[in-house]
Design an enzyme around this catalytic site. Structure first.
Site, PDB file in Angstrom:
ATOM      1  N   GLY A 153       0.866  -1.237  -0.067  1.00 42.33           N
ATOM      2  CA  GLY A 153      -0.095   0.084  -0.025  1.00 42.33           C
ATOM      3  C   GLY A 153       0.824   1.301  -0.071  1.00 42.33           C
ATOM      4  O   GLY A 153       0.334   2.391   0.010  1.00 42.33           O
ATOM      5  N   CYS A 154       2.179   0.955   0.338  1.00 39.68           N
ATOM      6  CA  CYS A 154       3.061   2.243  -0.134  1.00 39.68           C
ATOM      7  C   CYS A 154       3.923   2.257  -1.437  1.00 39.68           C
ATOM      8  O   CYS A 154       4.192   1.249  -1.825  1.00 39.68           O
ATOM      9  CB  CYS A 154       4.206   1.976   0.950  1.00 39.68           C
ATOM     10  SG  CYS A 154       3.802   2.116   2.670  1.00 39.68           S
ATOM     11  N   GLU A 155       3.887   3.451  -1.859  1.00 42.15           N
ATOM     12  CA  GLU A 155       4.840   3.468  -3.126  1.00 42.15           C
ATOM     13  C   GLU A 155       5.915   3.196  -2.896  1.00 42.15           C
ATOM     14  O   GLU A 155       6.670   2.696  -4.116  1.00 42.15           O
ATOM     15  CB  GLU A 155       4.375   4.877  -3.779  1.00 42.15           C
ATOM     16  CG  GLU A 155       3.077   5.137  -4.398  1.00 42.15           C
ATOM     17  CD  GLU A 155       2.756   6.425  -4.983  1.00 42.15           C
ATOM     18  OE1 GLU A 155       3.928   7.339  -5.147  1.00 42.15           O
ATOM     19  OE2 GLU A 155       1.747   6.948  -5.519  1.00 42.15           O
ATOM     20  N   SER A 156       6.633   3.699  -1.907  1.00 43.93           N
ATOM     21  CA  SER A 156       8.004   3.355  -1.556  1.00 43.93           C
ATOM     22  C   SER A 156       8.163   1.830  -0.835  1.00 43.93           C
ATOM     23  O   SER A 156       7.130   1.551  -0.461  1.00 43.93           O
ATOM     24  CB  SER A 156       8.670   4.625  -0.639  1.00 43.93           C
ATOM     25  OG  SER A 156       8.066   5.760  -1.028  1.00 43.93           O
ATOM     26  N   GLY A 197       0.037   5.427   2.238  1.00 44.30           N
ATOM     27  CA  GLY A 197       1.075   4.639   2.852  1.00 44.30           C
ATOM     28  C   GLY A 197       1.445   4.606   4.211  1.00 44.30           C
ATOM     29  O   GLY A 197       1.627   3.444   4.689  1.00 44.30           O
TER      30      GLY A 197
END
Length: 135
Positions: free
Chosen positions: A50-53, A121
């Site tokens: 759920g985090c882009e990073s 995120g």
């Protein structure tokens, strides 16, 4: 609910910031203080989805209080995660359920800088903490 000492320290340090540049610099400093996770902990099972990073999270409960550790490959996210850890480390499972993420970043004066994807995120990180606390 009283804040953990580290969370109070974070609030105190951000309270002195008068500009976004100061907040951004302080955010990076918090990220630099985040202890690096052991490479053995940077596995798929510990990755927060759920985090882009890339964000990895581990946690353990000692005497009814949670201690989390996390790492990210993105500097800004490291700072935000470090501030989240300051807010939640030392809490009980019950207290962890009551943490209000938007309110916390609002108190720090950082909520306007949280893009929807960053906010999602961080919510995913907090959700993962809660899952670990309930498992």
């Amino acid at each position: 609910m009283t804040l953990p000492a580290q969370a109070q320290a974070a609030l105190d340090s951000f309270a002195g910031c008068t500009s976004w540049e100061q907040r951004a610099r302080l955010l990076m400093q918090w990220g630099q203080r985040l202890s690096e996770l052991d490479e053995r902990d940077k596995i798929e099972a510990n990755r927060v989805h759920g985090c882009e990073s890339q964000v990895w999270l581990v946690g353990e409960c000692k005497d009814g209080h949670w201690q989390f550790a996390a790492s990210s490959d993105a500097r800004l996210i490291r700072g935000l995660v470090a501030l989240l850890l300051a807010r939640v480390n030392g809490l009980s499972t019950q207290e962890l359920k009551q943490v209000d993420l938007p309110d916390w970043f609002d108190q720090l004066g950082l909520s306007r800088q949280l893009s929807p994807s960053r906010s999602n995120g961080l919510n995913a990180v907090l959700q993962r903490m809660r899952e670990l606390a309930l498992s």
